[in-house]
Design an enzyme around this catalytic site. Structure first.
Site, PDB file in Angstrom:
ATOM      1  N   ASP A 173      48.566  38.719  29.838  1.00 19.80           N
ATOM      2  CA  ASP A 173      48.286  38.606  28.184  1.00 19.80           C
ATOM      3  C   ASP A 173      48.602  40.015  27.759  1.00 19.80           C
ATOM      4  O   ASP A 173      48.981  40.118  26.561  1.00 19.80           O
ATOM      5  CB  ASP A 173      47.012  38.203  27.868  1.00 19.80           C
ATOM      6  CG  ASP A 173      45.713  39.078  28.091  1.00 19.80           C
ATOM      7  OD1 ASP A 173      45.973  40.305  29.079  1.00 19.80           O
ATOM      8  OD2 ASP A 173      44.724  38.910  27.858  1.00 19.80           O
ATOM      9  N   SER A 174      49.029  40.866  28.777  1.00 24.29           N
ATOM     10  CA  SER A 174      49.545  42.394  28.126  1.00 24.29           C
ATOM     11  C   SER A 174      51.059  41.712  27.626  1.00 24.29           C
ATOM     12  O   SER A 174      51.639  42.777  26.891  1.00 24.29           O
ATOM     13  CB  SER A 174      49.960  43.156  29.410  1.00 24.29           C
ATOM     14  OG  SER A 174      50.494  42.350  30.610  1.00 24.29           O
ATOM     15  N   ASP A 228      47.748  33.960  32.705  1.00 24.96           N
ATOM     16  CA  ASP A 228      46.660  34.831  32.449  1.00 24.96           C
ATOM     17  C   ASP A 228      46.039  33.700  31.354  1.00 24.96           C
ATOM     18  O   ASP A 228      46.912  33.558  30.216  1.00 24.96           O
ATOM     19  CB  ASP A 228      47.130  36.145  31.562  1.00 24.96           C
ATOM     20  CG  ASP A 228      46.034  37.181  31.834  1.00 24.96           C
ATOM     21  OD1 ASP A 228      45.000  36.718  32.594  1.00 24.96           O
ATOM     22  OD2 ASP A 228      46.157  38.085  31.415  1.00 24.96           O
ATOM     23  N   LYS A 281      44.268  33.139  35.364  1.00 20.92           N
ATOM     24  CA  LYS A 281      43.376  34.160  35.448  1.00 20.92           C
ATOM     25  C   LYS A 281      42.554  34.266  34.410  1.00 20.92           C
ATOM     26  O   LYS A 281      42.928  34.024  33.231  1.00 20.92           O
ATOM     27  CB  LYS A 281      44.118  35.637  35.711  1.00 20.92           C
ATOM     28  CG  LYS A 281      43.396  36.802  35.974  1.00 20.92           C
ATOM     29  CD  LYS A 281      44.158  37.993  36.017  1.00 20.92           C
ATOM     30  CE  LYS A 281      44.925  38.710  34.948  1.00 20.92           C
ATOM     31  NZ  LYS A 281      43.918  39.248  33.713  1.00 20.92           N
ATOM     32  N   GLU A 285      39.188  36.946  32.365  1.00 19.58           N
ATOM     33  CA  GLU A 285      38.464  38.274  32.604  1.00 19.58           C
ATOM     34  C   GLU A 285      37.037  38.254  32.341  1.00 19.58           C
ATOM     35  O   GLU A 285      36.420  37.377  31.923  1.00 19.58           O
ATOM     36  CB  GLU A 285      39.063  39.148  31.436  1.00 19.58           C
ATOM     37  CG  GLU A 285      40.393  39.604  31.509  1.00 19.58           C
ATOM     38  CD  GLU A 285      40.923  40.517  30.259  1.00 19.58           C
ATOM     39  OE1 GLU A 285      40.105  41.131  29.561  1.00 19.58           O
ATOM     40  OE2 GLU A 285      42.085  40.943  30.382  1.00 19.58           O
ATOM     41  N   GLU A 293      40.590  46.483  37.657  1.00 20.76           N
ATOM     42  CA  GLU A 293      41.429  47.248  36.591  1.00 20.76           C
ATOM     43  C   GLU A 293      40.420  48.791  36.213  1.00 20.76           C
ATOM     44  O   GLU A 293      39.355  48.481  35.900  1.00 20.76           O
ATOM     45  CB  GLU A 293      41.697  46.651  35.306  1.00 20.76           C
ATOM     46  CG  GLU A 293      42.567  47.682  34.365  1.00 20.76           C
ATOM     47  CD  GLU A 293      43.099  46.871  33.321  1.00 20.76           C
ATOM     48  OE1 GLU A 293      43.386  45.640  33.358  1.00 20.76           O
ATOM     49  OE2 GLU A 293      43.775  47.344  32.576  1.00 20.76           O
TER      50      GLU A 293
HETATM   51  O1  KIV Z   1      47.492  41.357  31.442  1.00 22.94           O
HETATM   52  C1  KIV Z   1      47.828  41.701  32.204  1.00 22.94           C
HETATM   53  O2  KIV Z   1      48.918  42.463  32.356  1.00 22.94           O
HETATM   54  C2  KIV Z   1      46.707  42.092  33.447  1.00 22.94           C
HETATM   55  C3  KIV Z   1      46.916  43.131  34.408  1.00 22.94           C
HETATM   56  C4  KIV Z   1      46.651  44.254  33.782  1.00 22.94           C
HETATM   57  C5  KIV Z   1      46.222  42.557  35.670  1.00 22.94           C
HETATM   58  O3  KIV Z   1      45.742  41.445  33.108  1.00 22.94           O
END
Ligand code: KIV
Length: 314
Positions: free
Chosen positions: A63-64, A102, A132, A134, A201
């Site tokens: 989600d970055s 994500d 994934k 969080e 992280e």
């Molecule tokens: O969204 C992302 O890029 C992440 C990584 C930093 C693991 O969650």
């Protein structure tokens, strides 16, 4: 053709070999063998192709993407529909790496049903091998529900940007004993929930090392030192495409932004001084055909097989 098409019927052309996709079992075996797992983010077809060709094991559509490609100032605003568009593009670019999607903020917290529904979209609509999410606590319950529904899940502990507001901001976690216990508890609950791997992280190296030793699943560090089972970096950070100050844990391996900026500047210069397009970038025409064309233009003899009777616009 423009666009550098390199695919034929969905397969990479030119390698002559089909490479088996990395599996979750491969990651478990890599942890057992002490072979570091290489993970990187990607958000579109070209970055997926680069990750695949570079031989990484796991690609995360993080989600970055919110910051790196969509221009949001945090990961919070990005939604499922946006993530799905990006993830499908990445899927089309990957052959070997395991693909993880994500789950964005708001797509899993409210209920197990919502989490399963959105995880299934990642798998069914975007071709992900896993998702994934969080955090520990309630997120572990969501992870457990998704795993029970047959969806492989990766956890993420320590600094969790989606909920940075409730953990004191975008800063390292686990730097005192209480904090380290919280990180350990989150990680252990995610493992218990059935997560196949966990991202750490911004956690001190020594803390990540102690927790990694207690877990059976692989740990993937970003700002967690080199004792985790693997590493992940954000593609745009590592290739140097992002602007502005970087987190302490980022290592920039290139200057992609500088290279792109210089290319576009050079293009603009050449358009303005008319040196582009040059002789190598133009099509030729038979001189006889050109003479004939000139003659017909001069005679006003454009194609007579059709005519327009439109009124001029405006
Ligand atoms: O969204 C992302 O890029 C992440 C990584 C930093 C693991 O969650």
């Amino acid at each position: 053709m423009s666009g550098g098409s390199r695919k034929e019927q969905g397969h990479e052309v030119g390698t002559g070999e089909s490479r088996p996709r990395v599996t979750i079992q491969d990651l478990t075996a890599m942890k057992a063998a002490g072979d570091p797992i290489v993970m990187v983010t990607a958000y579109d077809y070209p970055t997926a192709r680069i990750a695949d060709e570079a031989g990484v094991d796991v690609v995360l559509v993080g989600d970055s993407a919110a910051n790196c490609v969509l221009g949001y100032d945090s990961t919070v605003p990005v939604g499922m529909d946006e993530m799905l568009v990006l993830t499908r593009a990445v899927r089309r670019g990957l052959e070997r790496p395991l693909l993880i999607g994500d789950l964005p903020y708001g797509s899993y917290e409210a209920s197990n049903e919502l989490a399963i529904e959105n995880a299934q979209r990642m798998v069914k609509d975007a071709g992900c091998d896993a998702v994934k999410l969080e955090g520990g606590g309630q997120s572990a319950e969501r992870a457990r529900a998704m795993v029970a529904a047959g969806i492989p899940v990766m956890g993420h502990v320590g600094l969790t940007p989606q909920t940075a507001g409730s953990i004191g901001g975008m800063k390292a976690q686990g730097r005192d004993a209480d904090g380290a216990v919280r990180v350990a508890r989150d990680a252990e609950s995610l493992q218990l929930a059935g997560c196949f791997a966990i991202v750490f992280e911004a956690v001190p190296q020594a803390v990540a090392e102690l927790i990694t030793a207690r877990l059976s699943v692989p740990t993937i560090g970003i700002g967690a030192g080199n004792a985790t089972s693997g590493q992940v970096l954000v593609m745009h950070d590592l290739v140097g495409l992002n602007e502005g100050p970087m987190a302490r844990f980022v290592k920039q391996y290139g200057d992609a932004r500088g290279a792109m900026l210089e290319s576009v500047r050079e293009y603009a210069r050449e358009v303005r001084d008319r040196s582009f397009p040059g002789p190598d970038h133009v099509y030729s025409v038979d001189p006889g055909e050109l003479d004939e064309f000139r003659r017909r233009l001069e005679e006003g003899d454009l194609d007579s097989s059709y005519s327009w009777d439109w009124e001029p616009l405006g």
